[in-house]
Each structure stands twice: as C-alpha cells, then as structure tokens.
Design a protein around this motif. Structure first.
Motif, PDB file in Angstrom:
ATOM      1  N   ALA A  31       0.826  -1.210   0.000  1.00 46.17           N
ATOM      2  CA  ALA A  31       0.000   0.000   0.000  1.00 46.17           C
ATOM      3  C   ALA A  31       0.857   1.255   0.000  1.00 46.17           C
ATOM      4  N   GLN A  32       1.978   1.226   0.721  1.00 45.84           N
ATOM      5  CA  GLN A  32       2.865   2.386   0.773  1.00 45.84           C
ATOM      6  C   GLN A  32       3.509   2.681  -0.579  1.00 45.84           C
ATOM      7  N   ALA A  33       3.587   1.658  -1.443  1.00 39.55           N
ATOM      8  CA  ALA A  33       4.141   1.886  -2.769  1.00 39.55           C
ATOM      9  C   ALA A  33       3.215   2.751  -3.625  1.00 39.55           C
ATOM     10  N   LEU A  34       1.917   2.766  -3.263  1.00 40.12           N
ATOM     11  CA  LEU A  34       0.935   3.510  -4.052  1.00 40.12           C
ATOM     12  C   LEU A  34       0.621   4.876  -3.476  1.00 40.12           C
ATOM     13  N   THR A  35       0.722   5.045  -2.175  1.00 40.18           N
ATOM     14  CA  THR A  35       0.284   6.294  -1.557  1.00 40.18           C
ATOM     15  C   THR A  35       1.112   6.595  -0.324  1.00 40.18           C
ATOM     16  N   ARG A  36       1.194   7.884   0.029  1.00 43.54           N
ATOM     17  CA  ARG A  36       1.876   8.289   1.251  1.00 43.54           C
ATOM     18  C   ARG A  36       0.893   8.665   2.343  1.00 43.54           C
ATOM     19  N   SER A  37      -0.371   8.751   2.022  1.00 41.69           N
ATOM     20  CA  SER A  37      -1.384   9.105   3.011  1.00 41.69           C
ATOM     21  C   SER A  37      -1.606   7.953   3.970  1.00 41.69           C
ATOM     22  N   ALA A  68       0.949  -9.877  -4.844  1.00 41.58           N
ATOM     23  CA  ALA A  68       0.261  -8.580  -4.896  1.00 41.58           C
ATOM     24  C   ALA A  68       1.251  -7.445  -4.668  1.00 41.58           C
ATOM     25  N   PHE A  69       2.210  -7.654  -3.754  1.00 44.64           N
ATOM     26  CA  PHE A  69       3.234  -6.628  -3.512  1.00 44.64           C
ATOM     27  C   PHE A  69       4.043  -6.361  -4.770  1.00 44.64           C
ATOM     28  N   VAL A  70       4.463  -7.414  -5.452  1.00 41.01           N
ATOM     29  CA  VAL A  70       5.253  -7.251  -6.683  1.00 41.01           C
ATOM     30  C   VAL A  70       4.442  -6.510  -7.737  1.00 41.01           C
ATOM     31  N   ALA A  71       3.164  -6.886  -7.894  1.00 45.27           N
ATOM     32  CA  ALA A  71       2.316  -6.246  -8.907  1.00 45.27           C
ATOM     33  C   ALA A  71       2.092  -4.768  -8.601  1.00 45.27           C
ATOM     34  N   LEU A  72       1.795  -4.451  -7.338  1.00 47.40           N
ATOM     35  CA  LEU A  72       1.538  -3.063  -6.972  1.00 47.40           C
ATOM     36  C   LEU A  72       2.804  -2.215  -7.041  1.00 47.40           C
ATOM     37  N   THR A  73       3.943  -2.808  -6.712  1.00 43.99           N
ATOM     38  CA  THR A  73       5.203  -2.080  -6.825  1.00 43.99           C
ATOM     39  C   THR A  73       5.511  -1.746  -8.278  1.00 43.99           C
ATOM     40  N   ALA A  74       5.244  -2.698  -9.173  1.00 45.83           N
ATOM     41  CA  ALA A  74       5.440  -2.441 -10.605  1.00 45.83           C
ATOM     42  C   ALA A  74       4.492  -1.358 -11.103  1.00 45.83           C
TER      43      ALA A  74
END
Length: 300
Positions: A208-214, A255-261
């Motif tokens: 989640a942190q890879a997508l947003t800082r909020s 899911a982490f790998v996909a969201l990080t990409a």
C-alpha cells in the motif's frame, strides 16, 4: 459456491476475513515503528501458549493469547531497559517460546509435534466453533484499538519524542501496540499460522505504501489487500488442497510485486504533473514549503 455448503469452510472464511482486517491494521503501526518482525517474534512465544493449551486441556487460542500478551509486554520492557544486551534477551525469549511449545505438546497425553502443525502453518478443517468465537472477540478488540486510537498510535509510532512532548502516554501506548500485535497473532494463527503471520502484518502495508503516502489511504488499501489475499488463499486452499497459510503469504507477495510495478509509472506521472505545475522562472529548489507536521504530511 459449493464450498459454502461446508460448515468448516464457513468458519474458515469468516476467520480469514477477520485475519485480513486485523493483521494489516496493526501491521501499519509496526512498520512505522520499524519493528516489522515483531509479529514473527510474538508467534514464536505464542507456541508455548499452544503447548500449554494441550497440556492443560484448555483452549490453545486463549492460552496462546495469554502467553503472547505476556511475551509482548516482556519484549517492550526489554526494548526499554535492555540496552546492549537486549538483542540477546529477545533471542532467548523467541527460541525459548518455540522450545516450550514443543516440550509442552509432547508432555500432553497423546500429544506429538504433529499437533502443532495446524497452528504453525494454518489449517482450514481445524477451525472449530469455539475458535471462531475467540477470533471474533479478539478481532473486535484489535479493531477498536487500531481505529479508535489511530491518531495517538500513529504519533507515537512516528516520533516518540514529539508524542511525549505533546503529553501523550508514550509507554502506555507502546505497550498497547505490543499487546494488540500479540492478540492479532492469536487471531491469525488458525488460518495463516504462527510462522507466517508476520508476512500478512507487514507485506500488505508495504504494498500500500508503494501507491500512496497518506496514512488513511495506506490503511484502507492494506486492509482491503489483506482481506482479498486471505479469502483468496483460503478458497484456493480448499480447491487445490494446499496449505492455506503458505498460499495466503505467496498471494500477498505476488500482490506486492504487482503493486510495486504499478507504482513506478504512477510516480513518474506525478513527477511530470508537479513539474508542469511549477511556475516558469520559479525554480523548485528556491521554493520554501509550508511548515507541516508529520501527521499532516501522512494525512492521519
């Protein structure tokens, strides 16, 4: 869905949903505190509680909760006062917890190491109605703490000195965080297992942190991801006859790998948008940002 025709799967899916909510909910504070492996340590200690449950003919879930809470408090005391010898003390606590679990299970009448397998790696068929009752009660406690005290817990996790200056009871909140993490381990052990629970507490938050800082958005995305992979892993385990804990963790890592990409092009797009919005003749390095607190920056 035919799997809902089975009572044990109804219980397993309910437990999976609760685990998916509670693990990332407390995990976000552990990540902020830079203690991502705390859940793993508590899981080792909880093994002694499971062993005592078998030995004393008590509920392993409730005994694991009691022992893991005591262990988490001891871990916090070691963190406060241990100084240079703290790591050694924590290592002895973790390994002693594992050894105690194995010893007590084997001392129990008819007990063997095989009895620990479902608690170490999770199991669908062994989630009993009494386990579900315990999981619901414990999950409600975790939800109340992580949501009701989110501002205070975030402040302490982000900067203890600042929180102390503002008058927050830092040590009490640290203890509450540790106890809540211990309760979460007990919630998750029947589905994910004591060995793997730490991954579900940390990896959805990192994704989640890879997508947003909020903070609010990170919390929501991490919980949504936790529920998705927990339910998905439980369903996959039923149809493919694979261990639920391992399946859930591998789905979480995927899911982490996909969201990080996905996050990389989004970050580039944000950078281009910010550069385009910068007024001509006003270099970014000369811009003085407004003063903001850490809580403002992360949108608590």
């Amino acid at each position: 869905m035919d799997l809902l025709n089975y009572a044990f799967m109804q219980r397993a899916l309910l437990a999976a949903v609760l685990v998916g909510i509670t693990a990332p909910a407390i995990g976000i504070y552990l990540v902020q505190r830079r203690q991502p492996l705390m859940g793993d340590g508590i899981g080792h200690v909880a093994m002694t509680g499971v062993g005592l449950g078998f030995l004393l003919h008590a509920s392993p879930v409730w005994m694991a909760t009691l022992v893991s809470v005591l262990g988490s408090v001891l871990m916090e005391l070691i963190r406060w006062y241990g100084r240079t010898r703290g790591d050694i003390a924590l290592a002895m606590l973790f390994y002693g917890g594992m050894a105690g679990g194995v010893l007590f299970v084997n001392l129990a009448p008819g007990g063997s190491n095989a009895n620990l397998t479902s608690y170490l790696f999770g199991s669908l068929s062994t989630v009993s109605p009494s386990d579900v009752t315990a999981i619901v009660i414990l999950a409600a406690f975790v939800a109340v703490v992580t949501l009701g005290l989110r501002r205070q817990l975030f402040a302490v996790s982000q900067d203890e000195e600042f929180a102390r200056v503002t008058g927050l009871p830092v040590r009490a909140l640290n203890l509450l965080t540790a106890v809540t993490a211990a309760v979460t381990v007990s919630v998750a052990m029947r589905v994910v297992g004591l060995i793997l629970v730490s991954a579900l507490m940390v990896v959805p938050v990192a994704a989640a942190q890879a997508l947003t800082r909020s903070f609010a958005a990170t919390f929501a995305i991490a919980v949504a991801l936790g529920v998705t992979v927990s339910v998905g892993g439980t369903v996959t385990s039923f149809y493919q006859d694979v261990p639920p804990g391992a399946t859930i963790v591998l789905l979480t890592i995927g899911a982490f790998v996909a969201l990080t990409a996905l996050a990389a092009p989004l970050a580039r797009r944000r950078a281009r948008t910010a550069a385009a919005a910068q007024p001509a003749g006003d270099p970014a390095e000369c811009t003085i940002p407004a003063t903001r607190t850490a809580a403002d920056e992360l949108g608590v």
